[in-house]
Scaffold this motif. Sequence first.
Motif, PDB file in Angstrom:
ATOM      1  N   ALA A  48      13.891  34.786  47.509  1.00  0.00           N
ATOM      2  CA  ALA A  48      13.408  34.990  46.137  1.00  0.00           C
ATOM      3  C   ALA A  48      12.517  33.826  45.707  1.00  0.00           C
ATOM      4  O   ALA A  48      11.470  34.030  45.080  1.00  0.00           O
ATOM      5  CB  ALA A  48      14.577  35.160  45.181  1.00  0.00           C
ATOM      6  N   THR A  49      12.906  32.619  46.046  1.00  0.00           N
ATOM      7  CA  THR A  49      12.102  31.434  45.710  1.00  0.00           C
ATOM      8  C   THR A  49      10.751  31.502  46.400  1.00  0.00           C
ATOM      9  O   THR A  49       9.712  31.208  45.795  1.00  0.00           O
ATOM     10  CB  THR A  49      12.846  30.142  46.107  1.00  0.00           C
ATOM     11  OG1 THR A  49      14.081  30.082  45.394  1.00  0.00           O
ATOM     12  CG2 THR A  49      12.021  28.904  45.814  1.00  0.00           C
ATOM     13  N   TRP A  50      10.742  31.888  47.668  1.00  0.00           N
ATOM     14  CA  TRP A  50       9.481  32.002  48.406  1.00  0.00           C
ATOM     15  C   TRP A  50       8.562  33.043  47.766  1.00  0.00           C
ATOM     16  O   TRP A  50       7.352  32.840  47.708  1.00  0.00           O
ATOM     17  CB  TRP A  50       9.736  32.367  49.859  1.00  0.00           C
ATOM     18  CG  TRP A  50      10.341  31.255  50.679  1.00  0.00           C
ATOM     19  CD1 TRP A  50      10.471  29.946  50.329  1.00  0.00           C
ATOM     20  CD2 TRP A  50      10.899  31.376  51.979  1.00  0.00           C
ATOM     21  NE1 TRP A  50      11.074  29.240  51.340  1.00  0.00           N
ATOM     22  CE2 TRP A  50      11.346  30.097  52.373  1.00  0.00           C
ATOM     23  CE3 TRP A  50      11.064  32.439  52.858  1.00  0.00           C
ATOM     24  CZ2 TRP A  50      11.940  29.860  53.603  1.00  0.00           C
ATOM     25  CZ3 TRP A  50      11.662  32.198  54.087  1.00  0.00           C
ATOM     26  CH2 TRP A  50      12.088  30.921  54.452  1.00  0.00           C
ATOM     27  N   ARG A  51       9.132  34.132  47.270  1.00  0.00           N
ATOM     28  CA  ARG A  51       8.318  35.146  46.582  1.00  0.00           C
ATOM     29  C   ARG A  51       7.776  34.578  45.277  1.00  0.00           C
ATOM     30  O   ARG A  51       6.591  34.732  44.962  1.00  0.00           O
ATOM     31  CB  ARG A  51       9.147  36.400  46.279  1.00  0.00           C
ATOM     32  CG  ARG A  51       9.451  37.249  47.469  1.00  0.00           C
ATOM     33  CD  ARG A  51       9.988  38.614  47.072  1.00  0.00           C
ATOM     34  NE  ARG A  51      11.077  38.554  46.112  1.00  0.00           N
ATOM     35  CZ  ARG A  51      12.368  38.491  46.422  1.00  0.00           C
ATOM     36  NH1 ARG A  51      12.733  38.472  47.689  1.00  0.00           N
ATOM     37  NH2 ARG A  51      13.291  38.465  45.484  1.00  0.00           N
ATOM     38  N   GLU A  52       8.643  33.922  44.502  1.00  0.00           N
ATOM     39  CA  GLU A  52       8.256  33.389  43.191  1.00  0.00           C
ATOM     40  C   GLU A  52       7.158  32.343  43.282  1.00  0.00           C
ATOM     41  O   GLU A  52       6.257  32.313  42.449  1.00  0.00           O
ATOM     42  CB  GLU A  52       9.479  32.802  42.483  1.00  0.00           C
ATOM     43  CG  GLU A  52      10.497  33.854  42.065  1.00  0.00           C
ATOM     44  CD  GLU A  52      11.855  33.272  41.716  1.00  0.00           C
ATOM     45  OE1 GLU A  52      12.018  32.026  41.679  1.00  0.00           O
ATOM     46  OE2 GLU A  52      12.782  34.069  41.489  1.00  0.00           O
ATOM     47  N   ASP A  53       7.231  31.485  44.311  1.00  0.00           N
ATOM     48  CA  ASP A  53       6.225  30.414  44.397  1.00  0.00           C
ATOM     49  C   ASP A  53       5.028  30.794  45.275  1.00  0.00           C
ATOM     50  O   ASP A  53       4.153  29.981  45.544  1.00  0.00           O
ATOM     51  CB  ASP A  53       6.845  29.088  44.835  1.00  0.00           C
ATOM     52  CG  ASP A  53       7.383  29.079  46.253  1.00  0.00           C
ATOM     53  OD1 ASP A  53       7.040  29.963  47.052  1.00  0.00           O
ATOM     54  OD2 ASP A  53       8.160  28.152  46.576  1.00  0.00           O
ATOM     55  N   GLY A  54       4.998  32.054  45.739  1.00  0.00           N
ATOM     56  CA  GLY A  54       3.854  32.532  46.506  1.00  0.00           C
ATOM     57  C   GLY A  54       3.856  32.135  47.965  1.00  0.00           C
ATOM     58  O   GLY A  54       2.843  32.284  48.651  1.00  0.00           O
ATOM     59  N   THR A  55       4.968  31.635  48.465  1.00  0.00           N
ATOM     60  CA  THR A  55       5.051  31.234  49.866  1.00  0.00           C
ATOM     61  C   THR A  55       4.926  32.436  50.800  1.00  0.00           C
ATOM     62  O   THR A  55       4.353  32.328  51.876  1.00  0.00           O
ATOM     63  CB  THR A  55       6.383  30.498  50.132  1.00  0.00           C
ATOM     64  OG1 THR A  55       6.437  29.349  49.298  1.00  0.00           O
ATOM     65  CG2 THR A  55       6.531  30.067  51.574  1.00  0.00           C
ATOM     66  N   ILE A  56       5.463  33.570  50.372  1.00  0.00           N
ATOM     67  CA  ILE A  56       5.419  34.774  51.202  1.00  0.00           C
ATOM     68  C   ILE A  56       4.882  35.948  50.375  1.00  0.00           C
ATOM     69  O   ILE A  56       5.231  36.085  49.198  1.00  0.00           O
ATOM     70  CB  ILE A  56       6.810  35.097  51.801  1.00  0.00           C
ATOM     71  CG1 ILE A  56       6.710  36.194  52.856  1.00  0.00           C
ATOM     72  CG2 ILE A  56       7.818  35.452  50.719  1.00  0.00           C
ATOM     73  CD1 ILE A  56       7.966  36.344  53.705  1.00  0.00           C
TER      74      ILE A  56
END
Length: 86
Positions: A48-56
């Motif tokens: 979820a964090t990766w989605r929120e910060d645009g990592t993935i």
Amino acid sequence: MNLQEEFREIKLQIAEVKEAVKSKPFQEIVYDNSDVMRLLKVSQRTLATWREDGTIQYSKIGAKIYYKPEHIQEMLDAGLSNHQKR
């Protein structure tokens, strides 16, 4: 119907299925949250964090979230250090 006729019928059906599969357009593989969590051995919160910060990159349809294999690979490639890229 004897055994030989049944066997011929089954062979015909298999051939028809093969042709049907060949004629269908390639379907792209996608992963859902549980697939990616298992694949990368990360928690739901991390994903979820990766989605929120645009990592993935991801796609959302209704409440379901999907990931393309190339987006997972891009994220992994972007995380390589300079030493690993050589």
